[in-house]
Design a protein around this motif. Structure first.
Motif, PDB file in Angstrom:
ATOM      1  N   TYR A  18      -6.077   1.162  -2.722  1.00 47.52           N
ATOM      2  CA  TYR A  18      -5.655   2.449  -2.166  1.00 47.52           C
ATOM      3  C   TYR A  18      -6.662   3.548  -2.516  1.00 47.52           C
ATOM      4  CZ  TYR A  18      -3.216   6.929  -2.119  1.00 47.52           C
ATOM      5  OH  TYR A  18      -2.892   8.246  -1.930  1.00 47.52           O
ATOM      6  N   ASN A  20      -3.660  -3.423  -5.787  1.00 50.20           N
ATOM      7  CA  ASN A  20      -3.219  -2.559  -4.684  1.00 50.20           C
ATOM      8  C   ASN A  20      -3.562  -1.095  -4.943  1.00 50.20           C
ATOM      9  OD1 ASN A  20      -1.964  -4.472  -2.888  1.00 50.20           O
ATOM     10  ND2 ASN A  20      -0.315  -4.682  -4.359  1.00 50.20           N
ATOM     11  N   ALA A  60       0.312   4.621   5.017  1.00 54.54           N
ATOM     12  CA  ALA A  60      -0.276   3.305   4.772  1.00 54.54           C
ATOM     13  C   ALA A  60      -0.754   2.655   6.071  1.00 54.54           C
ATOM     14  CB  ALA A  60       0.742   2.404   4.079  1.00 54.54           C
ATOM     15  N   SER A  85       0.872   4.227  -2.936  1.00 54.04           N
ATOM     16  CA  SER A  85       0.486   5.558  -2.465  1.00 54.04           C
ATOM     17  C   SER A  85       1.635   6.558  -2.540  1.00 54.04           C
ATOM     18  CB  SER A  85      -0.024   5.491  -1.018  1.00 54.04           C
ATOM     19  OG  SER A  85       1.006   5.092  -0.129  1.00 54.04           O
ATOM     20  N   CYS A  96      -9.664   3.182  -0.303  1.00 49.12           N
ATOM     21  CA  CYS A  96      -9.403   3.665   1.058  1.00 49.12           C
ATOM     22  C   CYS A  96      -9.483   5.187   1.123  1.00 49.12           C
ATOM     23  CB  CYS A  96      -8.026   3.199   1.532  1.00 49.12           C
ATOM     24  SG  CYS A  96      -7.865   1.429   1.785  1.00 49.12           S
ATOM     25  N   LEU A 131       0.828  -1.203   0.000  1.00 50.91           N
ATOM     26  CA  LEU A 131       0.000   0.000   0.000  1.00 50.91           C
ATOM     27  C   LEU A 131       0.862   1.252   0.000  1.00 50.91           C
ATOM     28  CD1 LEU A 131      -2.980   0.845   0.053  1.00 50.91           C
ATOM     29  CD2 LEU A 131      -2.847   0.914   2.550  1.00 50.91           C
TER      30      LEU A 131
END
Length: 326
Positions: free
Chosen positions: A282, A278, A209, A194, A285, A190
């Motif tokens: 992300y 991934n 993360a 990011s 999220c 992550l």
């Protein structure tokens, strides 16, 4: 406020749809990461037999720390660690180049701002984060070993010496170590995806993360499971079709090399799919956190108050104080 995450199956389906929708570009990314996947697949069977020196040193280290030779878990762990370390050192030049170039290409493709920044900027941020991830994973392993060392010596000081105790301790250590390592890898992945949205990448993305993953660990592990099973399946296929055939000598070297290249390319496609999964996780999220932030702002910035005057009035608290609306 409870975090409501998107269903892992929906994220996985969306990832596969994105992969197929951009298949011609995904194959380009797989071609970029092909040298890394080939080096990784070749290094694992090679270092399985040639890492005995490092294995012996790790065994000596565990014995010096006070772990008994009856603990089968640490015997197996020292063997796997020696193979992993040897393989990682061998593939390090490929990881820092082809692997990160491929990730930068995929993330730039999926990012909404892929036209505003050059791929080299993405690569430098990924490189800083990848190096910090390496130290983070080493720290996670060291913390796990310190925890096992403390628990083993405390329990042994209370007189636990039986064979059943060693078996139970090995099983519990294996479970705890797997949980720690799985969470560390999820945070590392992550942090990598990011890092391209941060100013420079590095250790700050790992902290970010860690904050993003809170309350979403089960979702992250559920998403990591299919791609990791796919990668493990390709590794097993490589051992069975390429390594086994090479040592048995039942086929010519040209056909073995061609099939090995195809399997390495299949492994590279799974690495590209893992990056897409991934990245979309992300984004999910971030979107979830932004939605919760808006909900909290709406909840606390707009309050209805009944003003008890001559006539009952309803006011709304806004930027300029309470304003009468009725």
């Amino acid at each position: 406020m409870k975090k409501i995450m998107e269903d892992p199956s929906k994220i996985m389906r969306r990832s596969i749809h994105t992969f197929l929708q951009n298949y011609h570009r995904a194959t380009t990314a797989a071609a970029v990461v092909l040298p890394f996947s080939a080096a990784l697949l070749l290094s694992q069977p090679f270092f399985s037999s040639s890492s005995s020196s490092l294995h012996a040193r790790l065994n000596t280290l565990f014995r010096g720390a006070g772990f008994s030779s009856s603990l089968d878990f640490f015997n197996i762990l020292s063997l796997k660690l020696s193979q992993t370390l040897s393989s990682s050192l061998f593939t390090l030049p490929f990881s820092l180049t082809f692997f990160l170039f491929s990730k930068a290409y995929v993330i730039r493709l999926l990012s909404n701002k892929h036209d505003s920044e050059d791929s080299s900027v993405y690569y430098l941020r990924l490189l800083r984060t990848y190096i910090c991830n390496s130290f983070f994973l080493i720290s996670a392993n060291a913390s796990a070993f310190a925890l096992f060392f403390l628990a083993f010596n405390v329990l042994e000081s209370f007189g636990f010496y039986s064979r059943n105790f060693y078996t139970l301790f090995s099983l519990s250590s294996a479970i705890i170590y797997s949980i720690i390592l799985a969470n560390a890898f999820v945070i590392s992945n992550l942090a990598l995806v990011s890092s391209t949205s941060s100013s420079s990448g590095g250790y700050t993305t790992i902290l970010k993360a860690c904050l993003l993953i809170r309350g979403r660990t089960s979702t992250a592990l559920a998403l990591a499971l299919p791609t990791n099973l796919g990668l493990a399946g390709v590794e097993a296929l490589f051992r069975y079709r390429v390594v086994k055939s090479y040592y048995q000598g039942d086929r010519d070297i040209v056909s073995i090399a061609l099939e090995g290249t195809f399997i390495a390319y299949l492994y590279a496609l799974f690495l590209v799919l893992d990056t897409i999964v991934n990245f979309l996780f992300y984004q999910s999220c971030v979107k979830n956190d932004e939605d919760q932030k808006l909900c909290r702002e709406d909840e606390y910035s707009i309050k209805i108050q009944i003003c008890e005057t001559e006539n009952t009035k309803i006011c709304i608290k806004g930027p300029k104080g309470f304003q009468e609306i009725l």
